[in-house]
Design a protein around this motif. Structure first.
Motif, PDB file in Angstrom:
ATOM      1  N   LEU A 148       0.824  -1.207   0.000  1.00 20.20           N
ATOM      2  CA  LEU A 148       0.000   0.000   0.000  1.00 20.20           C
ATOM      3  C   LEU A 148       0.860   1.260   0.000  1.00 20.20           C
ATOM      4  O   LEU A 148       0.530   2.242  -0.670  1.00 20.20           O
ATOM      5  CB  LEU A 148      -0.937   0.005   1.215  1.00 20.20           C
ATOM      6  N   THR A 149       1.968   1.224   0.725  1.00 19.93           N
ATOM      7  CA  THR A 149       2.862   2.377   0.757  1.00 19.93           C
ATOM      8  C   THR A 149       3.475   2.622  -0.620  1.00 19.93           C
ATOM      9  O   THR A 149       3.575   3.768  -1.055  1.00 19.93           O
ATOM     10  CB  THR A 149       3.979   2.164   1.797  1.00 19.93           C
ATOM     11  N   VAL A 150       3.846   1.557  -1.312  1.00 24.74           N
ATOM     12  CA  VAL A 150       4.422   1.713  -2.645  1.00 24.74           C
ATOM     13  C   VAL A 150       3.384   2.290  -3.608  1.00 24.74           C
ATOM     14  O   VAL A 150       3.667   3.234  -4.367  1.00 24.74           O
ATOM     15  CB  VAL A 150       4.965   0.361  -3.168  1.00 24.74           C
ATOM     16  N   VAL A 151       2.157   1.764  -3.577  1.00 25.74           N
ATOM     17  CA  VAL A 151       1.116   2.244  -4.494  1.00 25.74           C
ATOM     18  C   VAL A 151       0.803   3.713  -4.240  1.00 25.74           C
ATOM     19  O   VAL A 151       0.787   4.534  -5.173  1.00 25.74           O
ATOM     20  CB  VAL A 151      -0.160   1.375  -4.356  1.00 25.74           C
ATOM     21  N   PHE A 152       0.569   4.074  -2.994  1.00 28.78           N
ATOM     22  CA  PHE A 152       0.236   5.459  -2.686  1.00 28.78           C
ATOM     23  C   PHE A 152       1.459   6.371  -2.801  1.00 28.78           C
ATOM     24  O   PHE A 152       1.327   7.556  -3.091  1.00 28.78           O
ATOM     25  CB  PHE A 152      -0.393   5.572  -1.300  1.00 28.78           C
ATOM     26  N   GLY A 153       2.661   5.818  -2.587  1.00 30.83           N
ATOM     27  CA  GLY A 153       3.877   6.594  -2.779  1.00 30.83           C
ATOM     28  C   GLY A 153       4.090   6.946  -4.247  1.00 30.83           C
ATOM     29  O   GLY A 153       4.527   8.048  -4.575  1.00 30.83           O
ATOM     30  N   LEU A 154       3.789   6.004  -5.132  1.00 30.61           N
ATOM     31  CA  LEU A 154       3.878   6.293  -6.563  1.00 30.61           C
ATOM     32  C   LEU A 154       2.904   7.396  -6.953  1.00 30.61           C
ATOM     33  O   LEU A 154       3.230   8.266  -7.750  1.00 30.61           O
ATOM     34  CB  LEU A 154       3.621   5.030  -7.384  1.00 30.61           C
ATOM     35  N   LYS A 155       1.722   7.365  -6.385  1.00 29.30           N
ATOM     36  CA  LYS A 155       0.752   8.428  -6.641  1.00 29.30           C
ATOM     37  C   LYS A 155       1.239   9.757  -6.056  1.00 29.30           C
ATOM     38  O   LYS A 155       1.109  10.811  -6.692  1.00 29.30           O
ATOM     39  CB  LYS A 155      -0.614   8.048  -6.039  1.00 29.30           C
ATOM     40  N   LEU A 156       1.826   9.722  -4.883  1.00 31.02           N
ATOM     41  CA  LEU A 156       2.325  10.936  -4.233  1.00 31.02           C
ATOM     42  C   LEU A 156       3.433  11.586  -5.052  1.00 31.02           C
ATOM     43  O   LEU A 156       3.468  12.805  -5.191  1.00 31.02           O
ATOM     44  CB  LEU A 156       2.835  10.608  -2.826  1.00 31.02           C
ATOM     45  N   PHE A 157       4.323  10.759  -5.605  1.00 30.18           N
ATOM     46  CA  PHE A 157       5.438  11.297  -6.375  1.00 30.18           C
ATOM     47  C   PHE A 157       5.094  11.514  -7.845  1.00 30.18           C
ATOM     48  O   PHE A 157       5.975  11.834  -8.646  1.00 30.18           O
ATOM     49  CB  PHE A 157       6.664  10.396  -6.233  1.00 30.18           C
ATOM     50  N   GLY A 158       3.842  11.322  -8.221  1.00 30.10           N
ATOM     51  CA  GLY A 158       3.388  11.671  -9.561  1.00 30.10           C
ATOM     52  C   GLY A 158       3.673  10.646 -10.623  1.00 30.10           C
ATOM     53  O   GLY A 158       3.862  11.012 -11.790  1.00 30.10           O
ATOM     54  N   ALA A 159       3.694   9.367 -10.282  1.00 31.09           N
ATOM     55  CA  ALA A 159       3.926   8.335 -11.288  1.00 31.09           C
ATOM     56  C   ALA A 159       2.721   8.210 -12.228  1.00 31.09           C
ATOM     57  O   ALA A 159       2.851   7.797 -13.359  1.00 31.09           O
ATOM     58  CB  ALA A 159       4.213   6.985 -10.632  1.00 31.09           C
ATOM     59  N   TRP A 160       1.535   8.577 -11.779  1.00 35.17           N
ATOM     60  CA  TRP A 160       0.353   8.620 -12.640  1.00 35.17           C
ATOM     61  C   TRP A 160      -0.595   9.684 -12.197  1.00 35.17           C
ATOM     62  O   TRP A 160      -0.568  10.235 -11.185  1.00 35.17           O
ATOM     63  CB  TRP A 160      -0.357   7.260 -12.763  1.00 35.17           C
TER      64      TRP A 160
END
Length: 137
Positions: free
Chosen positions: A125-137
């Motif tokens: 969950l941290t990886v998924v939301f971290g990717l969203k936080l850093f603008g991966a999508w």
């Protein structure tokens, strides 16, 4: 003289720092320690980080823009990522402890699997939301 009197008593020694580095905890023990760490992290971050950010976000559009600028800083994103991990781990471990309180999965095998599952789900969950936080999508 009785036979039990001749046996030496077991000696329990305190663990040193070097012993702690080589000590291998099972997944349930790691999940338990991390549950305490994440709870302390969230508790300490509440008055210092979370409440001021929330206050900035709801006061006015200008303060919301200020909060957005602050949150766009990469260092702040890393702090928020750590807080997200703390929340996800604490939430998942809390569900695990509620099921253990209901006497579900108290045996050694299921307890170890649920501890590993908590760590894995929290990290995912941290990886998924971290990717969203850093603008991966």
């Amino acid at each position: 003289m009785s036979e039990s009197a001749t046996k030496p008593r077991p000696q329990f020694r305190n663990l040193g720092l070097t012993d702690l580095m080589s000590y291998k905890l099972p997944p349930a023990g790691k999940a338990s320690i991390l549950h305490r760490v994440s709870g302390a992290l969230l508790f300490l971050a509440l008055p210092v980080i979370l409440v001021p950010l929330f206050a900035l976000s709801v006061q006015s559009p200008a303060t919301f823009a200020t909060m957005q600028e602050w949150v766009s800083n990469p260092f702040c994103k890393i702090v928020l990522l750590v807080l997200m991990w703390g929340y996800f781990h604490h939430f998942c471990a809390g569900i695990r402890y509620l099921t253990l309180d209901l006497h579900i999965g108290n045996a050694r095998g299921p307890s170890q699997r649920s501890g590993a599952l908590v760590i894995g789900v929290a990290l995912a969950l941290t990886v998924v939301f971290g990717l969203k936080l850093f603008g991966a999508w």
